[in-house]
Every structure is written in structure tokens, then in C-alpha cells.
Design a protein around this motif. Structure first.
Motif, PDB file in Angstrom:
ATOM      1  N   TRP A  65      -2.029   5.216   1.565  1.00  0.00           N
ATOM      2  CA  TRP A  65      -1.779   6.209   2.601  1.00  0.00           C
ATOM      3  C   TRP A  65      -2.076   7.598   2.054  1.00  0.00           C
ATOM      4  CZ3 TRP A  65      -1.554   6.779   7.547  1.00  0.00           C
ATOM      5  CH2 TRP A  65      -0.987   7.915   8.114  1.00  0.00           C
ATOM      6  N   ASP A  66      -2.886   8.331   2.795  1.00  0.00           N
ATOM      7  CA  ASP A  66      -3.264   9.700   2.447  1.00  0.00           C
ATOM      8  C   ASP A  66      -2.428  10.645   3.318  1.00  0.00           C
ATOM      9  OD1 ASP A  66      -4.452  12.224   2.236  1.00  0.00           O
ATOM     10  OD2 ASP A  66      -6.502  11.442   2.185  1.00  0.00           O
ATOM     11  N   THR A  67      -1.463  11.329   2.680  1.00  0.00           N
ATOM     12  CA  THR A  67      -0.545  12.169   3.467  1.00  0.00           C
ATOM     13  C   THR A  67      -1.229  13.414   4.018  1.00  0.00           C
ATOM     14  OG1 THR A  67       0.171  13.298   1.441  1.00  0.00           O
ATOM     15  CG2 THR A  67       1.484  11.422   2.178  1.00  0.00           C
ATOM     16  N   LYS A  68      -2.331  13.838   3.392  1.00  0.00           N
ATOM     17  CA  LYS A  68      -3.047  15.020   3.879  1.00  0.00           C
ATOM     18  C   LYS A  68      -3.874  14.670   5.108  1.00  0.00           C
ATOM     19  CE  LYS A  68      -6.381  18.558   2.474  1.00  0.00           C
ATOM     20  NZ  LYS A  68      -7.256  19.057   1.361  1.00  0.00           N
ATOM     21  N   GLU A  69      -4.664  13.616   5.031  1.00  0.00           N
ATOM     22  CA  GLU A  69      -5.524  13.210   6.140  1.00  0.00           C
ATOM     23  C   GLU A  69      -4.797  12.362   7.177  1.00  0.00           C
ATOM     24  OE1 GLU A  69      -8.636  14.159   6.715  1.00  0.00           O
ATOM     25  OE2 GLU A  69      -8.603  15.416   4.905  1.00  0.00           O
ATOM     26  N   LYS A  70      -3.583  11.912   6.838  1.00  0.00           N
ATOM     27  CA  LYS A  70      -2.822  11.006   7.696  1.00  0.00           C
ATOM     28  C   LYS A  70      -3.682   9.773   8.042  1.00  0.00           C
ATOM     29  CE  LYS A  70       0.578  13.889   7.662  1.00  0.00           C
ATOM     30  NZ  LYS A  70       1.690  13.645   6.708  1.00  0.00           N
ATOM     31  N   SER A  71      -4.196   9.163   6.997  1.00  0.00           N
ATOM     32  CA  SER A  71      -5.085   8.017   7.175  1.00  0.00           C
ATOM     33  C   SER A  71      -4.726   6.909   6.190  1.00  0.00           C
ATOM     34  CB  SER A  71      -6.544   8.439   6.958  1.00  0.00           C
ATOM     35  OG  SER A  71      -6.748   8.883   5.628  1.00  0.00           O
ATOM     36  N   LEU A  72      -5.089   5.689   6.577  1.00  0.00           N
ATOM     37  CA  LEU A  72      -4.827   4.513   5.749  1.00  0.00           C
ATOM     38  C   LEU A  72      -6.152   3.896   5.316  1.00  0.00           C
ATOM     39  CD1 LEU A  72      -2.363   2.565   4.893  1.00  0.00           C
ATOM     40  CD2 LEU A  72      -3.256   1.075   6.712  1.00  0.00           C
ATOM     41  N   PHE A  73      -6.234   3.558   4.042  1.00  0.00           N
ATOM     42  CA  PHE A  73      -7.362   2.789   3.522  1.00  0.00           C
ATOM     43  C   PHE A  73      -6.800   1.507   2.940  1.00  0.00           C
ATOM     44  CE2 PHE A  73     -10.154   1.386   0.091  1.00  0.00           C
ATOM     45  CZ  PHE A  73     -11.392   1.383   0.729  1.00  0.00           C
ATOM     46  N   ALA A  74      -7.361   0.370   3.333  1.00  0.00           N
ATOM     47  CA  ALA A  74      -6.884  -0.915   2.827  1.00  0.00           C
ATOM     48  C   ALA A  74      -8.079  -1.812   2.528  1.00  0.00           C
ATOM     49  CB  ALA A  74      -5.959  -1.585   3.846  1.00  0.00           C
ATOM     50  N   ALA A  75      -7.934  -2.687   1.547  1.00  0.00           N
ATOM     51  CA  ALA A  75      -9.054  -3.537   1.151  1.00  0.00           C
ATOM     52  C   ALA A  75      -8.564  -4.871   0.617  1.00  0.00           C
ATOM     53  CB  ALA A  75      -9.907  -2.837   0.097  1.00  0.00           C
ATOM     54  N   ARG A  76      -9.499  -5.841   0.655  1.00  0.00           N
ATOM     55  CA  ARG A  76      -9.218  -7.189   0.156  1.00  0.00           C
ATOM     56  C   ARG A  76     -10.308  -7.597  -0.831  1.00  0.00           C
ATOM     57  NH1 ARG A  76      -8.569 -12.689   3.775  1.00  0.00           N
ATOM     58  NH2 ARG A  76      -7.295 -13.857   2.282  1.00  0.00           N
ATOM     59  N   ASN A  80       0.004  11.748  -9.026  1.00  0.00           N
ATOM     60  CA  ASN A  80       0.671  12.923  -9.593  1.00  0.00           C
ATOM     61  C   ASN A  80       0.833  14.067  -8.592  1.00  0.00           C
ATOM     62  OD1 ASN A  80       0.872  11.675 -12.133  1.00  0.00           O
ATOM     63  ND2 ASN A  80      -1.218  12.291 -12.654  1.00  0.00           N
ATOM     64  N   SER A  81      -0.046  14.128  -7.580  1.00  0.00           N
ATOM     65  CA  SER A  81       0.037  15.200  -6.583  1.00  0.00           C
ATOM     66  C   SER A  81       0.905  14.825  -5.392  1.00  0.00           C
ATOM     67  CB  SER A  81      -1.368  15.541  -6.071  1.00  0.00           C
ATOM     68  OG  SER A  81      -1.871  14.481  -5.261  1.00  0.00           O
ATOM     69  N   SER A  82       1.307  13.557  -5.337  1.00  0.00           N
ATOM     70  CA  SER A  82       2.077  12.990  -4.207  1.00  0.00           C
ATOM     71  C   SER A  82       1.303  13.007  -2.893  1.00  0.00           C
ATOM     72  CB  SER A  82       3.418  13.730  -4.030  1.00  0.00           C
ATOM     73  OG  SER A  82       4.250  13.489  -5.135  1.00  0.00           O
ATOM     74  N   ARG A  83      -0.027  13.096  -2.987  1.00  0.00           N
ATOM     75  CA  ARG A  83      -0.831  13.000  -1.774  1.00  0.00           C
ATOM     76  C   ARG A  83      -1.076  11.551  -1.394  1.00  0.00           C
ATOM     77  NH1 ARG A  83      -7.053  15.320  -0.652  1.00  0.00           N
ATOM     78  NH2 ARG A  83      -7.418  14.012   1.201  1.00  0.00           N
ATOM     79  N   TYR A  84      -1.323  10.684  -2.390  1.00  0.00           N
ATOM     80  CA  TYR A  84      -1.690   9.291  -2.133  1.00  0.00           C
ATOM     81  C   TYR A  84      -0.552   8.349  -2.531  1.00  0.00           C
ATOM     82  CZ  TYR A  84      -6.402  11.262  -1.959  1.00  0.00           C
ATOM     83  OH  TYR A  84      -7.514  12.015  -1.662  1.00  0.00           O
ATOM     84  N   HIS A  85      -0.360   7.304  -1.716  1.00  0.00           N
ATOM     85  CA  HIS A  85       0.727   6.352  -1.946  1.00  0.00           C
ATOM     86  C   HIS A  85       0.182   4.935  -1.761  1.00  0.00           C
ATOM     87  CE1 HIS A  85       3.458   9.823  -1.780  1.00  0.00           C
ATOM     88  NE2 HIS A  85       2.638  10.248  -0.832  1.00  0.00           N
ATOM     89  N   LEU A  86       0.360   4.126  -2.783  1.00  0.00           N
ATOM     90  CA  LEU A  86      -0.266   2.802  -2.861  1.00  0.00           C
ATOM     91  C   LEU A  86       0.760   1.686  -2.831  1.00  0.00           C
ATOM     92  CD1 LEU A  86      -2.587   0.746  -3.707  1.00  0.00           C
ATOM     93  CD2 LEU A  86      -2.021   1.359  -6.074  1.00  0.00           C
ATOM     94  N   THR A  87       0.472   0.648  -2.016  1.00  0.00           N
ATOM     95  CA  THR A  87       1.184  -0.615  -2.110  1.00  0.00           C
ATOM     96  C   THR A  87       0.131  -1.690  -2.362  1.00  0.00           C
ATOM     97  OG1 THR A  87       2.752  -2.147  -1.050  1.00  0.00           O
ATOM     98  CG2 THR A  87       1.239  -0.958   0.422  1.00  0.00           C
ATOM     99  N   PHE A  88       0.329  -2.478  -3.414  1.00  0.00           N
ATOM    100  CA  PHE A  88      -0.747  -3.293  -3.990  1.00  0.00           C
ATOM    101  C   PHE A  88      -0.232  -4.670  -4.372  1.00  0.00           C
ATOM    102  CE2 PHE A  88      -2.440  -3.871  -8.552  1.00  0.00           C
ATOM    103  CZ  PHE A  88      -3.432  -4.768  -8.184  1.00  0.00           C
ATOM    104  N   ASN A  89      -0.991  -5.681  -3.981  1.00  0.00           N
ATOM    105  CA  ASN A  89      -0.693  -7.076  -4.322  1.00  0.00           C
ATOM    106  C   ASN A  89      -1.859  -7.627  -5.119  1.00  0.00           C
ATOM    107  OD1 ASN A  89      -0.006  -9.815  -4.374  1.00  0.00           O
ATOM    108  ND2 ASN A  89      -0.717 -10.173  -2.286  1.00  0.00           N
TER     109      ASN A  89
END
Length: 570
Positions: A125-136, A64-73
Motif C-alpha cells: 500500500w502506497d499511502t501517498k498515491e493511495k494505491s495498492l500493488f499486489a503480485a503473485r 523507513n519513510s512510512s510511505r509503503y506498507h507490505l504484507t507478504f506471504n
């Protein structure tokens, strides 16, 4: 079940991302989307709509804040329970498990992973921290491939998407171990140099060109911390309760659900549980056969179905279809796969797609948690089921320089029990990882989601933690499981020994498919991989095979599969 892709880069990679997504379109033909944080990140998604079919659930999905963006499988099966737990801490605008996953990350951080019951690979993707978190996910049901180059980071659901960006040499150390030991690589490896996979139960943090990889699911530690003070009756009751709940969770879908069935114990149990859960509606079943009564399990399947009345789709693989499907699957797998049985299995998903059934369940995972394979009672280090006494490999045909790279794989042995250590090997290094990879590619080739109720982590942990005598007793494998399921399936099935999933591969390759084998071996000799082999010795082994030495065909399939993969790498 979808496809994900992404590039972390300061360059304009929009068109590159578009190409990656096009190559993965079969994984999610319902929608293709992207999110761009120009100068930093490019995220993409191929959607196969399963839960919340509305456009509002398309991805990449933004909070809702447009800070975080998710692509999920994948699927978060317990998303309804998680959504209730989150409550008013997040304002939901969809009914999707996608949004629940993103909300869980926002509220709980990386600890959210421990709350998830599902199969997944995702990137946020965290647009504020400019960082990526990914997991399996815990067992690596869903794939996550990645690569680094010149301060850029790439990830995707399939290797070909990354190879479209950067050329990758064959990883000869992985290939030679495949030919010598049947290994398909370590949990972090692929058959290509500079393209890695995130191991099952790990996560990635990427920021300022720094990559940090950590384990979040410590299976041995989980097992050691489980209580072993239950009585046999309590174990039966607890396992059955979890089993029923696992099936219930995996029926969550806004599309039609079917299931795959063979003539074995695990499939019979799945059939019974599916019918118990959906007693008012008979779910469609799928099985394959080849028309060879020496191998087909169709008589057992039809006998079970006769008792339940489920609609049954019998899907035949004809011998003349093998070359076409072998080429198709080699292109999609990009790494070696399991032979003609895998081809036969793929036809089930093709049929399901034709019938517009988007979700299928199968019985994968029982043998690893309950010690169902025949070699568990021997001292054999075999990793190929049903290979018999003859060697599955022909190392004599390998070039001396090439074979010098071979190193027998060593597997972690964190338990006191030999049986548990072999099970652990199969769960995280050999049997299960390769089966999950084969099955992900063939289901996704036909835009179909595959769910494995028996791989619910709660079931795996409970069964695995039990003493050896609960698993093998008096020569009977999966002993306690057979006791648990007696009320669900007939004795003649519950007491039947484990049968390897087979087709007439040995006979077909030596007879009806000799032209196909000849063409494949000739193509191998012309390929970029030709220097790995002594082709005169390959021809000698091939002549002996045709003349009657057909006890094992795995090595022959290795050469055919390698030839097909070599032709698709250009």
C-alpha cells in the motif's frame, strides 16, 4: 510462509480485518499484525517466522519513510544477493527477506518482480498515491484471492477470509467442469462466484476503485528467447549447477529444515542433494505409508535411507483416520482436493509440526518440466494420473440443467511441439496448479512451510526449452535427467518408471469405509448442492462399485469431497 489479508475501503473495516486474520491464523501463529490507513486501506498479516525471527521483521512491514506498507506471504530465496545489489540505496534495519522485497519494490518498481527467485504473493500500500500493488509468483506457489464489491476491494490467502465478508454462491460452471473433465478451473477462477484468484505470474494495481491486472511473467516468450545451441554435456553441466544452487538457496532459514521423500527418482535426487549440501548433518526425512504393500513405497524409501543414514519419520495413515482428516482438509481447502493420497501427505506436516520442524522440502515440479507422466507418450487428453483405461467421471448422474453448463476446457498451445504444449498445460492449467493448491493448504493447516527446489524458475525454463528427444527417448521418460543424476542415485532407482502416488483408496472406499461413503452420499442429497445430481443413479453406481467394479474411484471421491465441502459452506 504466512497469511495475508486486506481491505481497500472508505469504511471502518478494522473489525472485519480482524475476523479475516483469525480465520487464517493457522497460516501464521507466531504473530498477527495490521496496518490501517483510515478511510483508505486495512492490511493484515499472520506470521510464520522463518527468516529473522525478531519482532522487527513482523508485518505489515513499513519502509523507513512510512510511505509503503507490505504484507507478504512466501520466501525470497535470493534475498541476500538482492540486498547486496541494493547496497546503500536503502538503509536496512532487519535481516529479513521481507524488507529486501519492500526495498526492491521501492528502488526498481514493478520490475523488481523479475529479480525475485522465490515463492510469493504480496500486497504493498502506497499511502501517498493511495494505491495498492499486489503480485503473485511465476508458478503460483503462493495463493492470492480477491473480490470486489461496492467500491471495496478484498484480498486474502484463503477463500474463507473473503467469504467471511461476503456470501459467495458456488460457481456452477467450474463445478460442472470438475465433474465432467477433472478441471479445477481456469487460472483466474475459483469454485465460488465473485471470488477470483490472481493468476500465476500476474500483478494487480488498484487505485480509485479501478482494478488493473497485467501479466509480468511471459513463460512462452522466455522459452522462445532461450538459446538452444548447447551441447548435451553443456546442458548437463548447466542444469546440475542450477540444481545445486536451487537447493542451496532453499536451505536459507533460521529454523529447522526437513524434507519429504517417496521411493521415486525425484525424491531420491532430493535426498542426495540435501545430504551433499549438509554433509556434516543428517537432515530428518519424512514419508507416509498406509500398511498396504501393494501401494506403499516404504521399502524403496528405507533402502535409500539405509545408504544415507538420515533420521526417518515414517508416518502412517490408518483407514479409521480418513473421515476425520477428510473433513478437516475439506474445511481448509474449501475447493475439491486430490483424495486419500492428499490426506496421507497431510499427516507428514502434522508430524513435522509436532517435532517443531517449520520447513519441509519436496520434489514437486520435475515431471512437468521433464515430461515424466505416462500420458505424455500417448495422444490421450487425460489430466488424471494413474486413472487407467476406465473413465474417471460419471457424467450420467448429473442433472441435465446443470450439465448444460459444461464446456470442455481449452488450453493455450503456444509451441510447435505437441509435447511442449501438454507440458505447458500441466504447468499453468492442470497438474501443477492443483498440486500446489493442495499442498499449500495442507502444509499451512499445520503451520509448516513447504519449499520446492525443483520449481526454481531457472530449472523449469532450461529443462522445458529442450527438444523432445532430451525428455523422452526409447520409451524412457525424463531421459536426460536420468542421465544427469546417475552419479547421485543407484541405477535401479534412476531407471525406474514413474509411479503415481497412491494409497488403497479404491479398496478402502469399497470396504472399510462404506459407512463413511454412505453418510457422505446421504449428506450430499440433503445439501445445497443436491439439485446437481440424480441421487438414484449415484446409488446405482455406488452399488456397482461395492460389487466389484473398483477400477477407478475418482468419481466416488468427487461426490464425497463435494458433500464435505457443501457441509462446510454454511
Amino acid at each position: 510462509m504466512c497469511g495475508i489479508a486486506g481491505i481497500i475501503s472508505s469504511f471502518d473495516r478494522k473489525e472485519t480485518l480482524k475476523k479475516m486474520l483469525e480465520l487464517q491464523r493457522h497460516r501464521g501463529p507466531d504473530n498477527t499484525g495490521d496496518y490501517i490507513d483510515r478511510g483508505y486501506a486495512f492490511l493484515g498479516h499472520n506470521r510464520l517466522s522463518i527468516i529473522d525471527l525478531s519482532d522487527a521483521a513482523n508485518q505489515p512491514f513499513s519502509d523507513n519513510s512510512s510511505r509503503y506498507h507490505l504484507t507478504f506471504n512466501g520466501e525470497i530465496y535470493n534475498y541476500k544477493e538482492l540486498k547486496a545489489e541494493i547496497g546503500s540505496k536503502y538503509i536496512f534495519r532487519t535481516n529479513s527477506d521481507t524488507e529486501v522485497l519492500l526495498a526492491s519494490f521501492i528502488i526498481y518498481g514493478k520490475k523488481c518482480l523479475e529479480k525475485l527467485n522465490g515463492m510469493f504473493s504480496f500486497a504493498i500500500w502506497d499511502t501517498k498515491e493511495k494505491s495498492l500493488f499486489a503480485a503473485r509468483d511465476r508458478f503460483g506457489v503462493k495463493p492470492f484471492y480477491y473480490s470486489e464489491a461496492a467500491e471495496e476491494f478484498y484480498f486474502a490467502s484463503e477463500i474463507k477470509a473473503i467469504r467471511s465478508i461476503k456470501w459467495a454462491r458456488p460457481n456452477e460452471k467450474v463445478w460442472v467442469n470438475y465433474f465432467c473433465f477433472g478441471s479445477y478451473g481456469a487460472p483466474s477462477e475459483t469454485f465460488y462466484e465473485d471470488i477470483a484468484q490472481l493468476p500465476a505470474g500476474y500483478f494487480i494495481e488498484y487505485k480509485n476503485s479501478n482494478l488493473d491486472i497485467k501479466k509480468w511473467y511471459d513463460f512462452p516468450e522466455r522459452i522462445k528467447n532461450l538459446s538452444d545451441n548447447y551441447s548435451t554435456s553443456q546442458i548437463k553441466e548447466k542444469y546440475l549447477e542450477l540444481l545445486i544452487d536451487s537447493v542451496r538457496l532453499r536451505f536459507r532459514a533460521d529454523v529447522q529444515v526437513g524434507f519429504n521423500i517417496s521411493g521415486g527418482v525425484d525424491s531420491s535426487l532430493l535426498l542426495s542433494l540435501v545430504n551433499d549440501y549438509r554433509s556434516n548433518k543428517k537432515i530428518r526425512a519424512f514419508t507416509f505409508y498406509t500398511g498396504d504393500e501393494r501401494y506403499d513405497e516404504l521399502p524403496w524409501v528405507e533402502e535409500m535411507i539405509k545408504q544415507t543414514g538420515n533420521p526417518l519419520e515414517k508416518v502412517q495413515l490408518r483407514v479409521d483416520e480418513v473421515p476425520k482428516y477428510a473433513k478437516l482438509l475439506s474445511d481448509l481447502q474449501e475447493e475439491p482436493f486430490g483424495g486419500i493420497p492428499t490426506i496421507a501427505y497431510s499427516k507428514i506436516f502434522e508430524k513435522a509440526q509436532q517435532l517443531n520442524i517449520k520447513v519441509l522440502m519436496d520434489g514437486q515440479g520435475m515431471d512437468e518440466q521433464w515430461a515424466g507422466y505416462d500420458y505424455y507418450t500417448s495422444q490421450s487428453e487425460q489430466v488424471i494420473q494413474g486413472a487407467g483405461k476406465d473413465s474417471s467421471f460419471k457424467t450420467n448422474v448429473l442433472n441435465k440443467d446443470f450439465i448444460s453448463y459444461a464446456r470442455k476446457p481449452e488450453y493455450s498451445a503456444p509451441f510447435e511441439s505437441r509435447l511442449k504444449n501438454v507440458q505447458y498445460r500441466d504447468l499453468f492449467y492442470t497438474k501443477l496448479p492443483r498440486a500446489l493448491r493442495f499442498n499449500d493448504r495442507i502444509s499451512m493447516a499445520f503451520s509448516t512451510e513447504l519449499r520446492e527446489p525443483f520449481l526454481d524458475y531457472r530449472l523449469v525454463e532450461l529443462a522445458f526449452s529442450l527438444g523432445d528427444n532430451y525428455k523422452i527417448q526409447g520409451g524412457t521418460h525424463k531421459y536426460l535427467l536420468r542421465e544427469i543424476i546417475k552419479e547421485f542415485i543407484p541405477d535401479k532407482i534412476s531407471e525406474a518408471p514413474k509411479r503415481a502416488l497412491q494409497t488403497p483408496q479404491r479398496e478402502w472406499l469399497g470396504n472399510e469405509l462404506t459407512d463413511f461413503v454412505n453418510e457422505s452420499l446421504a449428506q450430499l442429497e440433503r445439501s445445497d448442492f443436491q439439485s446437481w445430481f440424480d441421487h438414484d443413479l449415484i446409488q446405482k453406481e455406488w452399488r456397482q462399485y461395492k460389487n466389484g467394479k473398483k477400477n477407478n474411484s475418482f468419481f466416488l471421491w468427487q461426490w464425497i469431497n463435494t458433500s464435505l465441502i457443501a457441509s462446510s459452506t454454511h
